[in-house]
Design a protein around this motif. Structure first.
Motif, PDB file in Angstrom:
ATOM      1  N   GLY A 135     -19.022   2.210 -22.604  1.00  0.00           N
ATOM      2  CA  GLY A 135     -17.820   1.385 -22.566  1.00  0.00           C
ATOM      3  C   GLY A 135     -18.226  -0.066 -22.438  1.00  0.00           C
ATOM      4  N   LEU A 136     -17.349  -0.971 -22.813  1.00  0.00           N
ATOM      5  CA  LEU A 136     -17.667  -2.396 -22.728  1.00  0.00           C
ATOM      6  C   LEU A 136     -17.504  -2.904 -21.298  1.00  0.00           C
ATOM      7  CD1 LEU A 136     -15.954  -3.792 -25.954  1.00  0.00           C
ATOM      8  CD2 LEU A 136     -18.350  -3.167 -25.628  1.00  0.00           C
ATOM      9  N   ALA A 137     -18.313  -3.883 -20.951  1.00  0.00           N
ATOM     10  CA  ALA A 137     -18.230  -4.508 -19.634  1.00  0.00           C
ATOM     11  C   ALA A 137     -18.587  -5.982 -19.768  1.00  0.00           C
ATOM     12  CB  ALA A 137     -19.153  -3.824 -18.636  1.00  0.00           C
ATOM     13  N   ALA A 138     -18.190  -6.770 -18.777  1.00  0.00           N
ATOM     14  CA  ALA A 138     -18.493  -8.200 -18.736  1.00  0.00           C
ATOM     15  C   ALA A 138     -19.483  -8.448 -17.612  1.00  0.00           C
ATOM     16  CB  ALA A 138     -17.221  -9.011 -18.517  1.00  0.00           C
ATOM     17  N   ARG A 139     -20.647  -8.953 -17.953  1.00  0.00           N
ATOM     18  CA  ARG A 139     -21.693  -9.217 -16.948  1.00  0.00           C
ATOM     19  C   ARG A 139     -21.711 -10.694 -16.573  1.00  0.00           C
ATOM     20  NH1 ARG A 139     -27.527  -6.762 -17.877  1.00  0.00           N
ATOM     21  NH2 ARG A 139     -26.276  -4.957 -17.215  1.00  0.00           N
ATOM     22  N   VAL A 140     -21.638 -10.944 -15.281  1.00  0.00           N
ATOM     23  CA  VAL A 140     -21.715 -12.309 -14.753  1.00  0.00           C
ATOM     24  C   VAL A 140     -22.770 -12.339 -13.659  1.00  0.00           C
ATOM     25  CG1 VAL A 140     -20.510 -14.145 -13.509  1.00  0.00           C
ATOM     26  CG2 VAL A 140     -19.314 -12.862 -15.284  1.00  0.00           C
ATOM     27  N   THR A 141     -23.711 -13.257 -13.773  1.00  0.00           N
ATOM     28  CA  THR A 141     -24.738 -13.452 -12.752  1.00  0.00           C
ATOM     29  C   THR A 141     -24.917 -14.946 -12.531  1.00  0.00           C
ATOM     30  OG1 THR A 141     -25.919 -11.457 -13.486  1.00  0.00           O
ATOM     31  CG2 THR A 141     -27.118 -12.988 -12.070  1.00  0.00           C
ATOM     32  N   SER A 161     -23.937 -11.003  -8.806  1.00  0.00           N
ATOM     33  CA  SER A 161     -24.230 -10.310 -10.062  1.00  0.00           C
ATOM     34  C   SER A 161     -23.380  -9.042 -10.113  1.00  0.00           C
ATOM     35  CB  SER A 161     -25.712  -9.947 -10.142  1.00  0.00           C
ATOM     36  OG  SER A 161     -26.003  -9.319 -11.380  1.00  0.00           O
ATOM     37  N   HIS A 162     -22.613  -8.914 -11.205  1.00  0.00           N
ATOM     38  CA  HIS A 162     -21.721  -7.762 -11.296  1.00  0.00           C
ATOM     39  C   HIS A 162     -21.350  -7.501 -12.749  1.00  0.00           C
ATOM     40  CE1 HIS A 162     -18.600  -4.884 -10.320  1.00  0.00           C
ATOM     41  NE2 HIS A 162     -17.692  -5.625 -10.953  1.00  0.00           N
ATOM     42  N   ASP A 163     -21.217  -6.221 -13.108  1.00  0.00           N
ATOM     43  CA  ASP A 163     -20.704  -5.800 -14.407  1.00  0.00           C
ATOM     44  C   ASP A 163     -19.285  -5.288 -14.217  1.00  0.00           C
ATOM     45  OD1 ASP A 163     -23.164  -6.406 -15.404  1.00  0.00           O
ATOM     46  OD2 ASP A 163     -23.802  -4.347 -15.775  1.00  0.00           O
TER      47      ASP A 163
END
Length: 209
Positions: A135-141, A161-163
């Motif tokens: 599935g799609l996810a948005a990664r921000v770090t 940091s989280h997806d």
């Protein structure tokens, strides 16, 4: 005979030009700060002036294209799906607005405003991309550090940091997930700063005569 050759060629050229004119339009997306503010009496602001420096990042996130990851670690960018501003600038704008609207600090300015501050908040963006897979996810770090302007010492830091899973399989769903992810990360930054200055104020009041 020449007319028979020129006319079809002219039609072909017009067809090519017409095809070039029908280019796919670009879509632009923007991060939005949370609009809900906790009701109730606001505590007195901390007597400090906070400066927000620019968020540093790689050249990939200084562009406005939305970045995606596929085939493991291979990264690419969408041609027609773009951010309204580079991610590092959008995050900085949202954070500045949240710091100012929190009313927890006497003054909050950007470093470019030529104002002098008691503390300087710096950040670095490592990841801001779509992650593929089941599935799609948005990664921000990202990480932020707070520096004492007088001593130059780092007095506080925060890493995030989280997806964030996307509720869909298109770019719009990824953008919504990215927005939630950024808001969650910046909430941790705001809470951490509040805790640091609250503890500092408590210590200062304890040692004061």
């Amino acid at each position: 005979m020449k007319l028979k050759i020129v006319f079809p060629a002219l039609i072909l050229c017009l067809g090519i030009l017409n095809g070039c004119g029908a280019a796919r339009p670009s879509k632009f997306y923007q991060l939005t700060p949370p609009s809900d503010k906790t009701a109730g009496p606001d505590p007195a602001p901390f007597p400090v002036t906070l400066l927000l420096g620019p968020i540093t990042t790689s050249h990939l996130y200084r562009d406005d294209h939305i970045v995606y990851t596929s085939n493991g670690e291979a990264m690419g960018t969408y041609e027609y799906q773009r951010w309204a501003e580079p991610p590092s600038e959008m995050i900085s704008d949202v954070l500045l607005r949240e710091l100012q609207e929190s009313e927890r600090y006497q003054h909050v300015y950007t470093l470019r405003s030529d104002s002098r501050g008691d503390y300087l908040l710096r950040g670095h963006l490592y990841d801001f991309r779509e992650i593929g897979g089941n599935g799609l996810a948005a990664r921000v770090t990202f990480e932020f550090e707070l520096h004492d302007s007088k001593t130059g010492a780092t007095v506080w830091s925060c890493s995030y940091s989280h997806d964030e899973p996307a509720n869909g399989k298109d770019v719009t769903a990824v953008v919504a997930a990215m927005n939630r992810n950024v808001q969650s990360g910046l909430s941790e930054v705001l809470e951490g700063l509040d805790k640091y200055f609250s503890t500092r104020s408590a210590v200062a009041s304890t040692v004061a005569p």
